[in-house]
Design a protein around this motif. Sequence first.
Motif, PDB file in Angstrom:
ATOM      1  N   VAL A  35       0.806  -1.393   0.200  1.00 35.65           N
ATOM      2  CA  VAL A  35      -0.055  -0.152   0.005  1.00 35.65           C
ATOM      3  C   VAL A  35       0.888   1.232  -0.126  1.00 35.65           C
ATOM      4  N   MET A  36       2.057   1.285   0.691  1.00 32.62           N
ATOM      5  CA  MET A  36       2.821   2.426   0.829  1.00 32.62           C
ATOM      6  C   MET A  36       3.533   2.714  -0.461  1.00 32.62           C
ATOM      7  N   GLU A  37       3.709   1.512  -1.353  1.00 30.28           N
ATOM      8  CA  GLU A  37       4.516   1.518  -2.426  1.00 30.28           C
ATOM      9  C   GLU A  37       3.768   2.406  -3.481  1.00 30.28           C
ATOM     10  N   VAL A  38       2.568   1.993  -3.486  1.00 31.29           N
ATOM     11  CA  VAL A  38       1.722   2.863  -4.444  1.00 31.29           C
ATOM     12  C   VAL A  38       1.051   4.202  -4.244  1.00 31.29           C
ATOM     13  N   ASN A  39       0.698   4.170  -2.904  1.00 40.60           N
ATOM     14  CA  ASN A  39      -0.021   5.486  -2.280  1.00 40.60           C
ATOM     15  C   ASN A  39       0.962   6.491  -1.985  1.00 40.60           C
ATOM     16  N   PHE A  40       2.377   6.185  -1.451  1.00 44.19           N
ATOM     17  CA  PHE A  40       3.051   7.075  -1.032  1.00 44.19           C
ATOM     18  C   PHE A  40       4.620   7.332  -2.071  1.00 44.19           C
ATOM     19  N   PHE A  41       5.343   5.994  -2.248  1.00 44.80           N
ATOM     20  CA  PHE A  41       6.590   5.983  -3.022  1.00 44.80           C
ATOM     21  C   PHE A  41       6.328   6.188  -4.360  1.00 44.80           C
ATOM     22  N   GLY A  42       4.988   5.813  -4.861  1.00 45.98           N
ATOM     23  CA  GLY A  42       4.849   6.274  -6.471  1.00 45.98           C
ATOM     24  C   GLY A  42       4.702   7.583  -6.449  1.00 45.98           C
ATOM     25  N   VAL A  43       3.984   8.178  -5.656  1.00 45.63           N
ATOM     26  CA  VAL A  43       4.057   9.710  -5.604  1.00 45.63           C
ATOM     27  C   VAL A  43       5.278  10.750  -5.484  1.00 45.63           C
ATOM     28  N   ALA A  44       5.993  10.085  -4.779  1.00 48.74           N
ATOM     29  CA  ALA A  44       7.218  10.504  -4.470  1.00 48.74           C
ATOM     30  C   ALA A  44       8.282  10.226  -5.613  1.00 48.74           C
ATOM     31  N   GLU A  45       8.186   9.222  -6.203  1.00 44.67           N
ATOM     32  CA  GLU A  45       8.858   9.209  -7.510  1.00 44.67           C
ATOM     33  C   GLU A  45       8.561   9.956  -8.615  1.00 44.67           C
TER      34      GLU A  45
END
Length: 288
Positions: free
Chosen positions: A115-125
């Motif tokens: 969930v963090m990968e999609v919703n946070f790290f994806g946004v940051a990337e």
Amino acid sequence: MTTPSTGTTKTVLITGTSSGIGLAAAVAAAGAGWLAVATMRDTGRADALLKAAEEAGVRDLVQVKQLDVTDADSVAACVAEVVAEHGHLDAVVNNAGAGFVGTIEQHGMEKLREVMEVNFFGVAELTRAVLPHLRASGGRVITVTSVGGVVGQPFNESYCAAKFAVEGFMEALAPVAASAGVQVAVVEPGAVSSEFVNNIELDVPALLTAAGPYAPALRGYIDHAMRSFGSDTAQTPQEAAAPVVEALTAETMPFRIQTSDWARDFVGRKLTDLDGSAVQTETTAWLG
């Protein structure tokens, strides 16, 4: 919408446009005169978007591209392609995300990381990748978060953790980006009647069976959530997307934008709840 210096059409890259707020934002941005680069992980799901754009008379201003925000190579390739084709990028709308219902003891760390990968790290990337181009254009970053990025909600630890992280990231980034001419804002919808709830793919009986001692509370939460998404306070995707497009076109964006009166009241209660008791009382009541 044209850039003052060149007279060319302004370009906005929007993620998660196969349904819901992202789809509505892409069509509305095109309606406001922007070239909307509408991205999605699976371009085979673009039919609904293209139909809506055609019906709105803006098909020529909507361009579909493949983008998986969890894949750094996909992010880099898409951003480079957009800039190569159009010569500039004026805004990005981080909208792609995934909901998830469950509690940490039951679902464990792997699901939390997903969930963090999609919703946070994806946004940051994606934000990292577009910032050089937005500095060049004096552009803006608009990120669709949620009231769940301000108020922690039962059985949403993973989702709210990711959305809280996005809000903290953007709040910290905003003054830094502003020093280089880039505006940053977060948009906080409440309940939206869209495919988002369906995309969570809730198997309620299975969830309740697996919930063990949390089953009664989970049943209460699910009943509350279904009432919320089916109530008069739930917005249509078009209503929730309207403030996104307003932020695109405003001379100056506020940092935090709620999409409805209900969302403003809900977020406002949290921001003035210094000891957390008001929020805990409210969300505990959701569990029945």
